[in-house]
Write a protein that holds these residues in place. Structure first.
Motif, short mmCIF file in Angstrom:
data_model
loop_
_atom_site.label_atom_id
_atom_site.label_comp_id
_atom_site.label_asym_id
_atom_site.label_seq_id
_atom_site.Cartn_x
_atom_site.Cartn_y
_atom_site.Cartn_z
N MET A 172 0.85 -1.16 0.00
CA MET A 172 0.00 0.00 0.00
C MET A 172 0.90 1.23 0.00
N SER A 173 0.51 2.23 -0.69
CA SER A 173 1.33 3.45 -0.75
C SER A 173 1.22 4.22 0.56
N ALA A 174 2.20 5.04 0.80
CA ALA A 174 2.23 5.83 2.03
C ALA A 174 1.07 6.82 2.07
N ARG A 175 0.73 7.36 0.93
CA ARG A 175 -0.37 8.34 0.85
C ARG A 175 -1.70 7.68 1.24
N ASP A 176 -1.96 6.47 0.73
CA ASP A 176 -3.20 5.75 1.06
C ASP A 176 -3.25 5.39 2.55
N ALA A 177 -2.14 4.90 3.06
CA ALA A 177 -2.07 4.52 4.47
C ALA A 177 -2.30 5.73 5.36
N ASN A 178 -1.70 6.87 4.99
CA ASN A 178 -1.87 8.10 5.77
C ASN A 178 -3.32 8.56 5.74
N ALA A 179 -3.98 8.42 4.58
CA ALA A 179 -5.39 8.81 4.46
C ALA A 179 -6.26 7.94 5.36
N ILE A 180 -5.99 6.62 5.41
CA ILE A 180 -6.76 5.73 6.27
C ILE A 180 -6.56 6.08 7.74
N ALA A 181 -5.31 6.41 8.12
CA ALA A 181 -5.01 6.77 9.50
C ALA A 181 -5.75 8.05 9.90
N GLU A 182 -5.75 9.06 9.02
CA GLU A 182 -6.45 10.31 9.32
C GLU A 182 -7.95 10.09 9.41
N GLU A 183 -8.46 9.22 8.56
CA GLU A 183 -9.90 8.91 8.56
C GLU A 183 -10.32 8.31 9.90
N ARG A 184 -9.45 7.46 10.48
CA ARG A 184 -9.75 6.83 11.78
C ARG A 184 -9.35 7.71 12.96
N GLY A 185 -8.67 8.82 12.71
CA GLY A 185 -8.22 9.69 13.79
C GLY A 185 -7.01 9.15 14.53
N LEU A 186 -6.18 8.35 13.85
CA LEU A 186 -5.00 7.75 14.46
C LEU A 186 -3.74 8.22 13.73
N ASP A 187 -2.59 7.71 14.16
CA ASP A 187 -1.30 8.09 13.57
C ASP A 187 -0.73 6.92 12.76
N LEU A 188 0.05 7.26 11.73
CA LEU A 188 0.76 6.26 10.94
C LEU A 188 2.20 6.24 11.45
N VAL A 189 2.61 5.14 12.07
CA VAL A 189 3.93 5.04 12.71
C VAL A 189 4.77 4.04 11.95
N LYS A 190 6.01 4.46 11.60
CA LYS A 190 6.94 3.54 10.92
C LYS A 190 7.55 2.61 11.96
N ILE A 191 7.30 1.33 11.81
CA ILE A 191 7.84 0.32 12.72
C ILE A 191 9.26 -0.05 12.30
N SER A 192 9.46 -0.30 11.01
CA SER A 192 10.76 -0.68 10.49
C SER A 192 11.03 0.16 9.24
N PRO A 193 11.59 1.37 9.40
CA PRO A 193 11.77 2.26 8.26
C PRO A 193 12.85 1.81 7.27
N ASN A 194 13.79 0.96 7.70
CA ASN A 194 14.88 0.53 6.82
C ASN A 194 14.52 -0.67 5.96
N ALA A 195 13.39 -1.30 6.23
CA ALA A 195 12.98 -2.47 5.45
C ALA A 195 12.55 -2.03 4.06
N ASN A 196 12.50 -2.99 3.16
CA ASN A 196 12.10 -2.67 1.79
C ASN A 196 10.88 -3.51 1.44
N PRO A 197 9.68 -3.02 1.36
CA PRO A 197 9.22 -1.64 1.63
C PRO A 197 9.13 -1.39 3.14
N PRO A 198 9.12 -0.11 3.59
CA PRO A 198 9.03 0.21 5.02
C PRO A 198 7.74 -0.33 5.63
#
Length: 142
Positions: A1-27
């Motif tokens: 899932m793209s970061a933009r879509d994930a961020n939109a879902i998080a804002e829709e639910r009123g929560l935050d999008l937190v990177k758990i493993s930013p160095n992984a491919n994909p993060p």
């Protein structure tokens, strides 16, 4: 899932999008309430700190000319400290001519240890440092 879509879902639910493993491919990201997460971490850290046992070092001063009764009193005090789980530092300060007879101070330390050996273990043997002789006792394992 793209970061933009994930961020939109998080804002829709009123929560935050937190990177758990930013160095992984994909993060790898997670949708969560970040403030609540930080609060829980702080709460766990505070609880762990409250439950830890702090070992104190208690000190018992002896004299090279100490008599049997006084040695018994000091030994009883050291036994109480060791039973409570604290370390005990036993010290003797040599004065004047006593410096020439440091071996007598070490004998006093050995007699002292004989009285507390059932509740304590000698961590450091009697050691002469300048005018002082000292040894370290730790509680015996139950």
């Amino acid at each position: 899932m793209s970061a933009r879509d994930a961020n939109a879902i998080a804002e829709e639910r009123g929560l935050d999008l937190v990177k758990i493993s930013p160095n992984a491919n994909p993060p790898v990201c997670k949708i969560m309430n970040y403030g609540k997460y930080l609060f829980e971490l702080a709460k766990k850290a505070k609880e762990a700190k409250k439950n830890q046992k702090v070992v104190e070092i208690k000190e018992v001063w002896l004299s090279m000319t100490i008599d049997v009764g006084d040695l018994n009193v000091k030994a009883k005090q050291a036994q109480k400290f060791l039973s409570a789980g604290n370390k005990v530092k036993v010290s003797i300060r040599m004065r004047g001519r006593q410096m020439a007879h440091a071996n007598l101070g070490i004998d006093v330390m050995e007699r002292f240890f004989e009285q507390v050996k059932d509740v304590g273990v000698m961590e450091k043997k009697p050691l002469t440092e300048g005018r002082n002789i000292w040894m370290m006792l730790v509680p015996a394992k139950a």
